[in-house]
Design an enzyme around this catalytic site. Sequence first.
Site, PDB file in Angstrom:
ATOM      1  N   SER A 138       0.833  -1.196   0.000  1.00  0.00           N
ATOM      2  CA  SER A 138       0.000   0.000   0.000  1.00  0.00           C
ATOM      3  C   SER A 138       0.877   1.259   0.000  1.00  0.00           C
ATOM      4  CB  SER A 138      -0.953  -0.043   1.205  1.00  0.00           C
ATOM      5  OG  SER A 138      -1.883   0.993   1.170  1.00  0.00           O
ATOM      6  N   ASP A 168       0.597  -4.066  -4.086  1.00  0.00           N
ATOM      7  CA  ASP A 168      -0.510  -3.122  -4.260  1.00  0.00           C
ATOM      8  C   ASP A 168      -0.110  -1.717  -3.804  1.00  0.00           C
ATOM      9  OD1 ASP A 168      -2.914  -3.287  -5.578  1.00  0.00           O
ATOM     10  OD2 ASP A 168      -4.129  -3.546  -3.770  1.00  0.00           O
ATOM     11  N   HIS A 243      -7.430  -5.043  -1.447  1.00  0.00           N
ATOM     12  CA  HIS A 243      -6.209  -4.375  -1.006  1.00  0.00           C
ATOM     13  C   HIS A 243      -5.710  -4.873   0.346  1.00  0.00           C
ATOM     14  CE1 HIS A 243      -3.338  -1.092  -1.095  1.00  0.00           C
ATOM     15  NE2 HIS A 243      -3.756  -0.641   0.076  1.00  0.00           N
TER      16      HIS A 243
END
Length: 324
Positions: A138, A168, A243
Site C-alpha cells: 500500500s 498493491d 487491497h
Amino acid sequence: MAAIEDSPTFSSVVTPAAFEIGSLPTTEIPVDPVENDSTAPPKPVRITCPTVAGTYPVVLFFHGFYLRNYFYSDVLNHIASHGYILVAPQLCKLLPPGGQVEVDDAGSVINWASENLKAHLPTSVNANGKYTSLVGHSRGGKTAFAVALGHAATLDPSITFSALIGIDPVAGTNKYIRTDPHILTYKPESFELDIPVAVVGTGLGPKWNNVMPPCAPTDLNHEEFYKECKATKAHFVAADYGHMDMLDDDLPGFVGFMAGCMCKNGQRKKSEMRSFVGGIVVAFLKYSLWGEKAEIRLIVKDPSVSPAKLDPSPELEEASGIFV
C-alpha cells in the site's frame, strides 16, 4: 532460500516451493527505541527471522497506511521460513506522518539495520548486508519505491539494494491528492532504477466498497507503478482479492477493525492470498538475488500454479528481452 554459508558457496539446503511455508522455523522479535542504547532502532521494528544458524539476506518491509507491522505476521513468517531476515518498522503511531517524513524515517531504519541488526538476532543467526531488498504494501509500497529512487534524505548513500517489490502500492487518493514525495511521472519506464522490480496488484483494489472510495485507485496503483518501471520487471495481479486481503485474520483493535472494513474485500480465503503474496516475494527474491529463474518463470508461464487466480496474465520483462 536457504542460509548463506560463510563460504563462497551461497546455499545447498533444498527448500519447498515458494508458495509453501519454507523448511526453516522462525521467530518474531519486537525491538523498541531505547534511550542511551546505541543498538536500539530509531523506530519500533518487528524482526522476523529463521532460528536456524546461518547468514541470511535482509528484507525491509514497510506497512500500509495507518496499519500495524504485526498485521503482516503470516506473510512475514512465510518469507522468513525460506531463509530471509525481515525487518518491519512501525512508521506511524496515532496519526500517519507526512509522506516525506515516512520516507526519511524508512531511510533511518535501513541505516540502523545495516549497523545494529546483529545485536537483536538469535545466536548464530547473521545478516548478510550485501543482499538487502525493499518490500512494501500500500503506502508502504510507495515508500519502498521512494527509498529506492533516492528520496530518503537520511539514507546512507553507500547502502545499495538487490530487489524491490511493491505489493498493491498506492501513491495517494487521486492524481491531484498524492502523498509526498511525488514519484509517479505518468511517463512509461521513467523510474531510474537499476535493480529488478516486481509489482503485485489486486483486482478489487480499484473498486468502491459501498460508499467507501477505492483503497488502490486507478492512476495511483500497481498498474501505473509497473508502467513506470524498466526491465527487469514483473507484474502479478490477484484478480479476486482486495487491497487488505494479504493481512492476518482477526486483526485486533480499532485499527484492525478499520483495516477489515475500509476496502473492497474478496470472498475467497485470505490464506490463499497470503500464500500468493509470500510466494511471489520468495520466488522473485530467489530470481533477483541468486539468478534462480525456474519458479518465477513457471508462475508466468503457468499462472494456474498460483494459489490466487492471476488476471490479467502475469508478465516478466527481463533486461535481455521479454519472457511470457
